[in-house]
Design a protein around this motif. Sequence first.
Motif, short mmCIF file in Angstrom:
data_model
loop_
_atom_site.label_atom_id
_atom_site.label_comp_id
_atom_site.label_asym_id
_atom_site.label_seq_id
_atom_site.Cartn_x
_atom_site.Cartn_y
_atom_site.Cartn_z
N ALA A 231 -24.22 45.31 -81.58
CA ALA A 231 -22.44 45.06 -81.33
C ALA A 231 -22.08 45.12 -79.89
O ALA A 231 -21.24 44.03 -79.82
N ASP A 232 -22.89 45.32 -79.00
CA ASP A 232 -22.78 45.14 -77.85
C ASP A 232 -22.93 43.48 -77.23
O ASP A 232 -21.95 43.34 -76.84
N VAL A 233 -23.84 42.99 -77.65
CA VAL A 233 -24.06 42.06 -77.56
C VAL A 233 -23.22 40.91 -78.29
O VAL A 233 -22.13 39.84 -77.28
N CYS A 234 -22.38 41.18 -79.37
CA CYS A 234 -20.81 40.73 -79.40
C CYS A 234 -20.07 41.45 -79.15
O CYS A 234 -18.94 39.80 -78.69
N THR B 171 -27.42 40.84 -72.73
CA THR B 171 -26.78 40.01 -72.37
C THR B 171 -26.05 39.38 -71.39
O THR B 171 -25.85 38.51 -70.78
N ILE B 172 -25.94 40.25 -70.69
CA ILE B 172 -25.35 39.68 -69.20
C ILE B 172 -26.49 39.34 -67.86
O ILE B 172 -26.26 37.91 -67.46
N LYS B 173 -27.56 39.98 -68.31
CA LYS B 173 -28.98 39.36 -67.49
C LYS B 173 -29.22 37.89 -69.03
O LYS B 173 -29.53 36.61 -67.46
N TRP B 174 -29.07 37.99 -69.71
CA TRP B 174 -29.22 36.29 -70.59
C TRP B 174 -27.85 34.93 -69.94
O TRP B 174 -28.37 33.62 -69.39
N LYS B 175 -27.39 35.80 -69.84
CA LYS B 175 -25.30 35.31 -69.51
C LYS B 175 -26.03 34.41 -68.10
O LYS B 175 -25.93 32.89 -67.67
#
Length: 99
Positions: free
Chosen positions: A18-21, A76-80
Amino acid sequence: MEFSIVTFLLIMAAMALADVCWTLYFIDVEERRAHPAAFWSAMIILVTAFTVTNYVENKIYIAAAFMGAYLGTYVTIKWKLKKENEIRNAATTPNEAEK
């Protein structure tokens, strides 16, 4: 109240998703991409519905939701950032054909 480690882990994974979304939703909204933002918005409702209906039954599962939310946004932030750095590095690296 019955506790299940499987339910705990499923709630944690669902909240991470959900937080990835949520994170991708905000990125798409900021970049004014309507269709992808709408998709992530719908996914938020779908995944959160599972999470909420499970941790309402047993308050201990709120801890799973908390941990999943933290992990989902953090990853998600680290991946981005990694993806942006790779794009930036590829743009600054001279092309082999130019040598």
